[in-house]
Design a protein around this motif. Structure first.
Motif, short mmCIF file in Angstrom:
data_model
loop_
_atom_site.label_atom_id
_atom_site.label_comp_id
_atom_site.label_asym_id
_atom_site.label_seq_id
_atom_site.Cartn_x
_atom_site.Cartn_y
_atom_site.Cartn_z
N TRP A 1 2.25 10.76 -6.53
CA TRP A 1 1.32 9.65 -6.37
C TRP A 1 0.21 9.53 -5.52
N VAL A 2 0.48 9.81 -3.74
CA VAL A 2 -0.55 9.99 -2.95
C VAL A 2 -1.91 10.90 -3.76
N PRO A 3 -1.18 12.16 -3.84
CA PRO A 3 -2.05 13.00 -3.86
C PRO A 3 -3.14 13.01 -5.24
N HIS A 4 -2.54 12.25 -6.16
CA HIS A 4 -3.45 12.06 -7.11
C HIS A 4 -4.50 11.06 -7.18
N PHE A 5 -3.60 10.39 -6.15
CA PHE A 5 -4.89 9.45 -5.86
C PHE A 5 -5.97 10.16 -4.88
N ARG A 6 -5.52 10.73 -4.17
CA ARG A 6 -6.81 11.31 -3.27
C ARG A 6 -7.30 11.83 -3.84
N GLU A 7 -6.97 13.06 -4.81
CA GLU A 7 -7.54 13.51 -6.04
C GLU A 7 -8.64 13.09 -6.66
N ARG A 8 -8.06 12.64 -7.63
CA ARG A 8 -8.78 11.32 -8.50
C ARG A 8 -9.38 10.55 -8.15
N TRP A 9 -8.71 9.50 -7.73
CA TRP A 9 -9.31 8.06 -8.17
C TRP A 9 -10.20 7.57 -6.32
N LEU A 10 -9.55 8.50 -5.26
CA LEU A 10 -10.95 8.11 -4.16
C LEU A 10 -11.98 8.24 -4.55
N PRO A 11 -11.71 10.03 -4.67
CA PRO A 11 -13.20 10.40 -4.66
C PRO A 11 -14.65 9.14 -6.04
N GLN A 12 -13.95 8.82 -6.80
CA GLN A 12 -14.14 8.00 -8.14
C GLN A 12 -15.16 7.08 -7.18
N LEU A 13 -13.56 5.74 -6.27
CA LEU A 13 -14.62 4.74 -5.43
C LEU A 13 -15.38 4.94 -4.39
N GLN A 14 -15.31 6.43 -4.12
CA GLN A 14 -16.66 6.13 -2.69
C GLN A 14 -18.10 7.24 -3.46
N ALA A 15 -17.70 7.83 -4.63
CA ALA A 15 -19.01 7.44 -5.32
C ALA A 15 -18.89 6.48 -5.67
N THR B 1 -12.88 -5.76 -9.13
CA THR B 1 -11.41 -6.57 -9.42
C THR B 1 -10.46 -6.65 -10.56
N HIS B 2 -10.62 -5.58 -10.94
CA HIS B 2 -9.62 -5.16 -12.52
C HIS B 2 -9.62 -4.24 -12.49
N ASN B 3 -9.08 -2.67 -11.92
CA ASN B 3 -9.02 -1.76 -11.78
C ASN B 3 -7.22 -1.09 -11.73
N ASP B 4 -6.94 -0.32 -13.03
CA ASP B 4 -5.64 -0.25 -13.62
C ASP B 4 -5.01 1.38 -12.56
N LEU B 5 -5.72 1.90 -11.85
CA LEU B 5 -5.50 2.99 -11.18
C LEU B 5 -4.29 2.48 -10.51
N LEU B 6 -3.20 1.99 -10.55
CA LEU B 6 -2.08 2.04 -10.41
C LEU B 6 -0.85 2.30 -10.92
N ASP B 7 -1.54 1.53 -12.84
CA ASP B 7 -0.60 2.33 -13.68
C ASP B 7 -0.82 3.23 -14.02
N ALA B 8 -1.65 3.91 -13.92
CA ALA B 8 -2.00 5.28 -14.20
C ALA B 8 -0.99 6.39 -12.59
N LEU B 9 -0.71 6.00 -11.79
CA LEU B 9 -0.40 6.32 -10.75
C LEU B 9 1.72 6.93 -10.68
N VAL B 10 1.62 5.52 -11.37
CA VAL B 10 3.25 5.43 -11.06
C VAL B 10 3.36 6.02 -12.54
N HIS B 11 3.25 6.65 -12.98
CA HIS B 11 3.63 7.29 -14.75
C HIS B 11 3.77 8.33 -14.15
N ARG B 12 3.03 8.96 -13.06
CA ARG B 12 3.60 10.25 -12.38
C ARG B 12 4.46 10.66 -11.43
N PRO B 13 5.54 11.92 -10.81
CA PRO B 13 6.23 12.15 -10.44
C PRO B 13 6.04 11.32 -9.09
N VAL B 14 7.10 10.87 -8.07
CA VAL B 14 6.26 9.83 -6.66
C VAL B 14 5.71 11.03 -6.10
N GLU B 15 6.15 11.79 -6.29
CA GLU B 15 5.47 13.27 -5.04
C GLU B 15 3.86 13.22 -4.67
#
Length: 344
Positions: free
Chosen positions: A30-44, A14-28
């Motif tokens: 946002w999605v690649p970093h989520f898929r490369e870094r955060w999605l695998p962690q959530l799945q694991a 119920t609390h993961n600040d990953l949006l804060d990590a993503l929004v500090h990156r360039p817009v282009e």
């Protein structure tokens, strides 16, 4: 490898600040970093239900707070639209559909709502954009309430805060008491006709820090029908013994005070977020008197969540109780409360 019980359970963070990590990156990115870094962690970690807080850094307050709030909401929509493994959900039915489809259900939350200020009508605007949970303060003072760092003021909700609370109940938006000052928590419990939650708070009886909840507050939230999701931030669990055993102590204490049906997990994984958002420096960072570079070994990020199941199993917890704490209690709350409200 995920333990069988963990893999069979609904795991809600119920609390993961990953949006804060993503929004500090360039817009282009946002999605690649989520898929490369955060999605695998959530799945694991076996995460099935992820609450995404919208936290606006001080540098944007007050003038840029609403703009940054909207940018972070846009991040959430973009990663959900570009990731078939996830779904941004607005009610219990959509959450259940996502889980049935094997997708991670994402739910948006406001943390302290600086973009709203006294303009309470904006809560409905944000509700239309998908926000379903909100808190009214962080550590300090806002136009709506005082955070826990201002406990000495003894402040309840402001007039605008009371109006915000009423609007949230009308909309069907869940009130989050994490970070709220002690008098504010009591005020919310007096006002509430619907269950509230603490998205990331631990037990003050075990660690006397203002960010934690007292036993009286825990009992009040249980009586209200709410859920308290335990914070994993190591310095809020103990002064120096940063171990998973201390986390288990807090889970057990809160379950003992509230009943196991009122406990969940609100990890607040900060390591990677701080690395992404804080400039490198030679000295340790501190927040509210505690260091930010102390973590529970193995639980620096969501991939370590199976360790929670493991430690509760080792302590002899019944499987049904573990399943409840891992996510069933949060899912039940969302099913009942996120289907209510009069907004269209």
């Amino acid at each position: 490898m995920i333990d069988d019980l963990h893999g069979r359970s609904v795991v809600a963070d119920t609390h993961n600040d990953l949006l804060d990590a993503l929004v500090h990156r360039p817009v282009e990115r946002w999605v690649p970093h989520f898929r490369e870094r955060w999605l695998p962690q959530l799945q694991a970690g076996g995460v099935n239900l992820q609450v995404l807080p919208v936290f606006v850094d001080d540098v944007f307050r007050p003038e840029g707070a609403l703009r940054q709030t909207l940018r972070m909401i846009e991040v959430a929509h973009r990663i959900a639209e570009a990731s078939p493994e996830t779904r941004l959900c607005v009610d219990g039915t959509e959450i259940d559909q996502a889980l049935d489809d094997g997708r991670i259900a994402l739910v948006l939350a406001l943390e302290s709502a600086p973009g709203v200020g006294e303009d309470v009508e904006l809560l409905e605007t944000l509700y239309r954009l998908g926000v379903r949970i909100a808190s009214l303060a962080h550590f300090g003072r806002t136009a709506l309430a005082d955070g826990s760092g201002e406990d000495a003021t003894g402040s309840r909700l402001t007039r605008a805060g009371v109006a915000a609370h009423a609007e949230m109940e009308r909309l069907g938006m869940i009130f989050d008491v994490s970070h709220l000052g002690a008098a504010g928590v009591d005020h919310v419990l007096e006002l509430s006709t619907r269950p509230v939650m603490a998205t990331h708070s631990s037990a003050r009886a075990l660690r006397d820090h203002h960010r934690n909840l007292t036993d009286a507050q825990l009992k009040g939230i249980a009586d209200n029908g709410g859920v308290v999701c335990v914070n994993f931030f190591a310095p809020f669990l103990h002064e120096s013994d940063f171990t998973i055993g201390r986390l288990a102590d807090h889970i057990e204490h809160i379950a003992g005070v509230m009943g196991v049906r009122h406990v969940g997990l609100g990890p607040d994984f900060v390591k990677e977020v701080l690395e992404d958002t804080t400039p490198p420096c030679c000295e340790a960072q501190f927040i509210e008197g505690v260091p930010t570079d102390r973590y529970l070994p193995g639980l620096e990020g969501p991939a370590g969540l199976p360790l929670v199941t493991e430690v509760l199993q080792k302590r002899g917890w019944p499987e049904d109780d573990i399943v409840r704490v891992l996510g069933q209690n949060v899912l039940d709350l969302f099913r009942s409360e996120l289907t209510r409200g009069s907004a269209t």
